[in-house]
Design an enzyme around this catalytic site. Structure first.
Site, short mmCIF file in Angstrom:
data_model
loop_
_atom_site.label_atom_id
_atom_site.label_comp_id
_atom_site.label_asym_id
_atom_site.label_seq_id
_atom_site.Cartn_x
_atom_site.Cartn_y
_atom_site.Cartn_z
N LEU A 14 -14.57 -14.69 -33.43
CA LEU A 14 -15.88 -14.33 -33.99
C LEU A 14 -16.48 -13.17 -33.21
CD1 LEU A 14 -17.37 -17.92 -34.47
CD2 LEU A 14 -15.71 -16.67 -35.88
N ARG A 21 -29.40 -10.38 -27.20
CA ARG A 21 -29.84 -10.57 -25.81
C ARG A 21 -29.27 -9.52 -24.86
NH1 ARG A 21 -28.09 -16.81 -26.02
NH2 ARG A 21 -26.94 -15.95 -27.80
C1 UD1 Z 1 -22.46 -20.54 -29.36
C2 UD1 Z 1 -22.49 -21.98 -29.86
C3 UD1 Z 1 -22.92 -22.89 -28.71
C4 UD1 Z 1 -22.00 -22.70 -27.53
C5 UD1 Z 1 -21.90 -21.24 -27.12
C6 UD1 Z 1 -20.80 -21.07 -26.10
C7 UD1 Z 1 -23.08 -21.85 -32.21
C8 UD1 Z 1 -24.14 -22.07 -33.23
N1 UD1 Z 1 -23.41 -22.10 -30.95
O1 UD1 Z 1 -23.79 -20.17 -29.06
O2 UD1 Z 1 -22.90 -24.23 -29.12
O3 UD1 Z 1 -22.45 -23.49 -26.43
O4 UD1 Z 1 -21.58 -20.41 -28.25
O5 UD1 Z 1 -20.81 -19.79 -25.54
O6 UD1 Z 1 -21.97 -21.49 -32.56
N2 UD1 Z 1 -20.96 -14.36 -34.27
C9 UD1 Z 1 -20.45 -13.95 -35.49
N3 UD1 Z 1 -21.24 -14.01 -36.60
C10 UD1 Z 1 -22.51 -14.46 -36.53
C11 UD1 Z 1 -23.04 -14.87 -35.30
C12 UD1 Z 1 -22.23 -14.82 -34.17
O7 UD1 Z 1 -19.29 -13.54 -35.58
O8 UD1 Z 1 -23.17 -14.46 -37.59
C13 UD1 Z 1 -20.10 -14.29 -33.08
C14 UD1 Z 1 -20.70 -13.49 -31.96
O9 UD1 Z 1 -20.32 -12.11 -32.06
C15 UD1 Z 1 -20.14 -14.16 -30.72
C16 UD1 Z 1 -19.89 -15.58 -31.16
O10 UD1 Z 1 -19.94 -15.57 -32.57
O11 UD1 Z 1 -18.93 -13.57 -30.31
C17 UD1 Z 1 -20.94 -16.55 -30.61
O12 UD1 Z 1 -22.21 -16.13 -31.01
P1 UD1 Z 1 -23.45 -16.25 -30.02
O13 UD1 Z 1 -24.65 -15.77 -30.75
O14 UD1 Z 1 -23.13 -15.64 -28.74
O15 UD1 Z 1 -23.55 -17.84 -29.90
P2 UD1 Z 1 -24.25 -18.65 -28.75
O16 UD1 Z 1 -25.71 -18.63 -28.97
O17 UD1 Z 1 -23.75 -18.22 -27.45
CA CA Z 2 -22.46 -16.59 -26.76
#
Ligand code: UD1
Ligand code: CA
Length: 470
Positions: A14, A21
């Site tokens: 992903l 942030r």
């Molecule tokens: C996420 C998890 C959380 C976990 C944490 C671990 C969810 C809802 N939460 O939170 O439970 O503890 O990771 O680090 O999944 N991304 C996409 N498409 C989107 C949104 C995000 O591809 O629409 C990708 C981002 O680029 C990233 C990853 O998903 O690489 C995680 O997204 P991020 O927003 O960092 O999630 P966290 O808030 O860290």
């Molecule tokens: Ca994250």
């Protein structure tokens, strides 16, 4: 590591999120940690665990992310606009259905500490449990903003709750969701349609799939990471710096375990793809970037920087040098204060001294340019002596021109070589010459004004001035 091919695994990484942030214009997954983009670390772990195909979900700055990884064995899936980690899976669902028999690793793109062996262990636990989904968890003293793993009284995983949406009681849980999962594709595809954006962020949460699968009676497991450090997710510049520090320490520890001498690990930076052989010495405040290599018995630093450069066996790169895309031969010596620009090759036992700049220049075996020179677009044979202050005038304002200095030639100090020009084998250039024409082998060339001496000239002039005043 066990045989991973038999696990038949694919991966979905992903990388579509905004990374708000980070407060940066650059896509989060392209920020480097130990010289390599965050996403690259995750891709290496996935590939190392035998995943194929490797799919990458891109959305925010999709074109930039795709361009950074062009030509790689990856498939990109667009998620536009990104509406959450669960929505990222929905964007890929048609693609996932094509390899429905393969266990799917789902990996956040912001986990640079993650190692392939951990994914292999996760997959093994997933298979052992016969689970529909297995998440990697870690128990942290300070679980911060991570999602919490909620278990029932029997210890079975019931759900993952995001910190933002958690009750005070849930927030006190210290087992976190690392953002690393194994899924069976069939149940995953069924559960995906059940996601609803009813949470603090109004997003489709991947983590809700855990609760949905558990509620539907599927087996859901959590595998505790043997090394919680690997679950560090990068969301801010401070976390990026922390990940960089941990990666740096890990890389230095590996090199030292293989026999490299790192005099001061606290001030040494060796990139993920840089190599230091056994018995090479890296002195304090030294930086090795890109594909740099320091061979056995060589020494670099203190305060030197190599970018995609190789330092041969037993060679010495002294204080305050910068080398880019160049090669230093065995037993050669460079610096202090040398600037070696791309495509330069310093021959074995050659010497490049202080305040010498090389660009696209080959300095032959045993040749010396000990002080204050600019040598650009030059081919210099073996055993040549380049005197202090020698300059190759390689640029006429429009074109670059080559200089050729054959074996054993002697270039006197403060010589200007106006290229294109060739100095023949064994030729001798008198100090202070401006050489505009080729010099044949074994000849002496002098190209400077003849010195004029007028005896008593000063005294006679003073006497004349005194007479004028009187
Ligand atoms: C996420 C998890 C959380 C976990 C944490 C671990 C969810 C809802 N939460 O939170 O439970 O503890 O990771 O680090 O999944 N991304 C996409 N498409 C989107 C949104 C995000 O591809 O629409 C990708 C981002 O680029 C990233 C990853 O998903 O690489 C995680 O997204 P991020 O927003 O960092 O999630 P966290 O808030 O860290
Ligand atoms: Ca994250």
């Amino acid at each position: 590591m066990t045989d991973t091919a038999s696990l038949k695994v694919q991966a979905l990484v992903l990388a579509a999120g905004k990374g708000t942030r980070m407060k940066s214009a650059r896509a989060k997954v392209l920020h480097p940690a130990l010289g390599v983009p965050l996403l690259e670390h995750v891709l290496r772990a996935a590939t190392g665990a035998g995943a194929k195909p490797v799919l990458v979900v891109v959305g925010h700055q999709a074109a930039a992310v795709e361009a950074a990884f062009a030509g790689r064995d990856l498939e990109f899936v667009r998620q536009d606009p990104p509406l959450g980690t669960g929505h990222a899976l929905q964007a890929a669902q048609a693609r996932l259905a094509r390899n429905a028999e393969r266990t799917l690793l789902v990996l956040n793109g912001d986990l640079p500490l993650l190692r392939a062996a951990t994914l292999v262990a996760l997959l093994e636990a997933h298979r052992r449990d016969g689970a529909a989904a297995t998440l990697l968890s870690a128990v942290l003293a300070a679980p911060g903003a991570y999602g919490r793993v909620v278990r029932d009284p029997t210890g079975a995983v019931r759900a993952v709750v995001e910190a933002r949406d958690a009750s005070a009681e849930q927030r006190a849980l210290r087992e976190i969701n690392a953002g690393i999962y194994a899924f069976e594709v069939g149940p995953l595809l069924q559960a995906l349609s059940g996601l609803r954006p009813q949470n603090a962020q109004g997003e489709y949460y991947l983590t809700d799939l855990i609760g949905l699968l558990a509620a539907a009676g599927h087996r859901v497991s959590a595998f505790a990471a043997p090394d919680p450090q690997q679950t560090l997710g990068v969301n801010s510049q401070a976390e990026l710096a922390e990940a960089g520090r941990l990666l740096r320490e890990r890389r230095l520890a590996e090199l030292m375990a293989e026999g490299a001498c790192i005099e001061d690990p606290a001030t040494t930076w060796v990139g993920l793809d840089a190599q230091v052989e056994a018995d090479a010495v890296i002195r304090p405040f030294t930086v090795l970037e890109g594909r740099s290599v320091v061979r056995q018995g060589a020494s670099v630093g203190p305060f030197s920087r190599l970018v995609d450069s190789e330092v041969g066996p037993g060679a010495l790169v002294l204080d305050h040098c910068l080398l880019r895309e160049s090669v230093v031969g065995a037993g050669a010596q460079v610096g202090p204060f040398a600037h070696v620009r791309p495509e330069s090759v310093i021959g074995a036992a050659a010497k490049v001294g202080n305040f010498v700049e090389l660009k696209k220049t080959r300095l032959g075996e045993g040749s010396k340019a000990p002080h204050l020179s600019y040598l650009g677009d030059a081919w210099i044979g073996p055993k040549v002596n380049v005197g202090a202050g020698t300059i190759t005038c390689n640029y006429d304002g429009v074109h670059k021109h080559p200089t050729r200095i054959e074996a054993g030639a002697f270039i006197g100090s403060d010589t200007t070589l106006v290229a294109p020009v060739t100095i023949g084998e064994g030729a001798y250039i008198g100090a202070g010459s401006t050489i505009t024409e080729d010099v044949p082998p074994h000849a002496l060339a002098l190209a400077r004004a003849r010195q004029v001496v007028r005896p008593d000239w000063v005294r006679r002039r003073r006497a004349a001035q005194r007479k004028e005043k009187a």
